[in-house]
Design an enzyme around this catalytic site. Structure first.
Site, PDB file in Angstrom:
ATOM      1  N   GLY A  64       0.769  -1.124   0.152  1.00 32.26           N
ATOM      2  CA  GLY A  64       0.053   0.058  -0.104  1.00 32.26           C
ATOM      3  C   GLY A  64       0.990   1.266   0.040  1.00 32.26           C
ATOM      4  O   GLY A  64       0.331   2.090  -0.579  1.00 32.26           O
ATOM      5  N   ASP A 123      -5.500   1.003  10.139  1.00 33.05           N
ATOM      6  CA  ASP A 123      -7.076   0.863  10.418  1.00 33.05           C
ATOM      7  C   ASP A 123      -7.377   0.320  11.854  1.00 33.05           C
ATOM      8  O   ASP A 123      -7.678   1.212  12.631  1.00 33.05           O
ATOM      9  CB  ASP A 123      -7.312  -0.150   9.423  1.00 33.05           C
ATOM     10  CG  ASP A 123      -8.754  -0.343   8.788  1.00 33.05           C
ATOM     11  OD1 ASP A 123      -9.515  -0.390   9.991  1.00 33.05           O
ATOM     12  OD2 ASP A 123      -9.099  -0.689   7.860  1.00 33.05           O
ATOM     13  N   LYS A 151      -7.619   5.752  10.591  1.00 36.77           N
ATOM     14  CA  LYS A 151      -9.462   5.570  10.659  1.00 36.77           C
ATOM     15  C   LYS A 151      -9.831   5.053  12.063  1.00 36.77           C
ATOM     16  O   LYS A 151      -9.840   4.075  12.334  1.00 36.77           O
ATOM     17  CB  LYS A 151      -9.624   4.193   9.705  1.00 36.77           C
ATOM     18  CG  LYS A 151     -10.823   4.419   9.030  1.00 36.77           C
ATOM     19  CD  LYS A 151     -11.243   2.933   8.276  1.00 36.77           C
ATOM     20  CE  LYS A 151     -11.415   3.230   6.815  1.00 36.77           C
ATOM     21  NZ  LYS A 151     -11.678   1.892   6.415  1.00 36.77           N
ATOM     22  N   VAL A 173     -11.907   2.933   1.643  1.00 37.58           N
ATOM     23  CA  VAL A 173     -11.143   3.809   0.826  1.00 37.58           C
ATOM     24  C   VAL A 173     -10.326   3.317  -0.059  1.00 37.58           C
ATOM     25  O   VAL A 173      -9.590   1.998   0.286  1.00 37.58           O
ATOM     26  CB  VAL A 173     -10.629   4.787   1.904  1.00 37.58           C
ATOM     27  CG1 VAL A 173     -11.394   5.696   2.361  1.00 37.58           C
ATOM     28  CG2 VAL A 173      -9.825   4.248   2.752  1.00 37.58           C
ATOM     29  N   ARG A 185      -5.197   0.995  -7.031  1.00 33.62           N
ATOM     30  CA  ARG A 185      -4.032   1.591  -6.229  1.00 33.62           C
ATOM     31  C   ARG A 185      -3.451   2.667  -6.954  1.00 33.62           C
ATOM     32  O   ARG A 185      -2.873   3.723  -6.553  1.00 33.62           O
ATOM     33  CB  ARG A 185      -2.719   0.528  -6.356  1.00 33.62           C
ATOM     34  CG  ARG A 185      -3.325  -0.609  -5.208  1.00 33.62           C
ATOM     35  CD  ARG A 185      -1.736  -1.471  -4.872  1.00 33.62           C
ATOM     36  NE  ARG A 185      -2.226  -2.736  -4.518  1.00 33.62           N
ATOM     37  CZ  ARG A 185      -2.209  -3.072  -3.104  1.00 33.62           C
ATOM     38  NH1 ARG A 185      -2.204  -2.247  -2.215  1.00 33.62           N
ATOM     39  NH2 ARG A 185      -2.408  -4.356  -2.921  1.00 33.62           N
TER      40      ARG A 185
END
Ligand code: PRP
Length: 201
Positions: A64, A123, A151, A173, A185
Site C-alpha cells: 500500500g 485501520d 481511521k 477507501v 491502487r
C-alpha cells in the site's frame, strides 16, 4: 493557555468528500490530488527539520505505501535512503487479524539508526503494532511512523503515529496505493468504493 493542536495530527476529512469522481467504481473523492500534494509537502518539511543531521532510513510497508513513498521521498529535501518490508496480515479481505507474516524483510541493518515507517493507512492498528515491536527489537536509535491515513473509528489498539496525513471516516477507501482486491491502487486521489461493490454489503 490552551494546548496548541499538533500540526502533524491527521486533518479530519469530510465524509461528504471533496467532490464527485470520473471513475465509475468510485462513489466520491475524499482527498483530492491537490490536498494530497499539499499535506505531503507539509509533512516532508517537518520530517526534514526533525531529522536534520540524523541517520534516517525510510521504511515503506508494501504494498500500500509504495505510491506515498515515491511522493514523500521526492518532497524531502534530505537525501534519505529507503528500504521496504512486505507484510501480510491473516484475516479477511477487509479486516486484519493482527497476526502478521513478513513476506519481505528489510535489506538494511537498522541498529542505531533512526527509522521512519511509512504506511498508507492505520485501520485497526494491529499490523503497525506488530511491526513496531518487531523493529524495536532490532536496536534502532528510534522508530517513528508516518501514515497517510488513519481511521480512528476502527482502531483496536493505540499505536503512536508521529505524522498523520488525514483522519478518514469509516468508509471503504481506495486509491493512492490503497486497493480493493488488488485494483485501484493507481487512482491519483483517495476515493470511496461504490457501496454495491463492497464485500459483505
Ligand atoms: C493494509 C495497510 C496496512 C494494514 C492496516 O495493508 O497497508 O498495512 O492494512 O490495517 P490494520 O491497521 O487493520 O492492521 P493490506 O494488508 O491491505 O496489504 P497491502 O498494503 O498489500 O494492500
Amino acid at each position: 493557555m490552551p494546548e496548541q493542536a499538533d500540526p502533524m495530527a491527521g486533518i479530519p476529512v469530510d465524509p461528504a468528500g471533496a467532490g464527485p469522481s470520473q471513475h465509475t467504481d468510485v462513489d466520491r473523492v475524499l482527498v483530492d490530488e491537490h490536498q494530497l500534494r499539499e499535506r505531503i509537502a507539509q509533512i516532508a518539511a517537518r520530517i526534514d527539520a526533525d531529522y536534520a543531521g540524523k541517520d534516517l532510513l525510510l521504511v515503506g510497508v508494501l504494498k500500500g505505501a509504495f505510491v506515498l513513498m515515491s511522493d514523500l521521498l521526492r518532497a524531502l529535501e534530505s537525501k534519505v535512503p529507503v528500504d521496504f518490508m512486505a507484510v501480510s496480515s491473516y484475516g479477511s479481505a477487509t479486516r486484519s487479524s493482527g497476526v502478521v507474516r513478513i513476506l519481505k524483510d528489510l535489506d538494511a541493518d537498522i541498529e542505531d539508526r533512526h527509522v521512519l515507517v511509512v504506511e498508507d493507512i492505520v485501520d485497526s492498528g494491529l499490523t503497525l503494532d506488530y511491526l513496531l515491536r518487531n523493529l524495536r527489537s532490532r536496536g534502532p536509535a528510534s522508530v517513528e511512523v508516518m501514515a497517510l491515513l488513519s481511521k480512528p473509528a476502527r482502531h483496536k489498539i493505540e499505536v503512536p503515529v508521529r505524522y498523520v496525513g488525514f483522519e478518514v471516516p469509516d468508509l471503504f477507501v481506495i486509491g493512492y496505493g490503497l486497493d480493493f482486491d488488488e485494483r485501484y491502487r493507481g487512482l491519483p486521489y483517495i476515493g470511496t468504493l461504490r457501496s454495491e461493490l463492497i464485500p459483505e454489503h
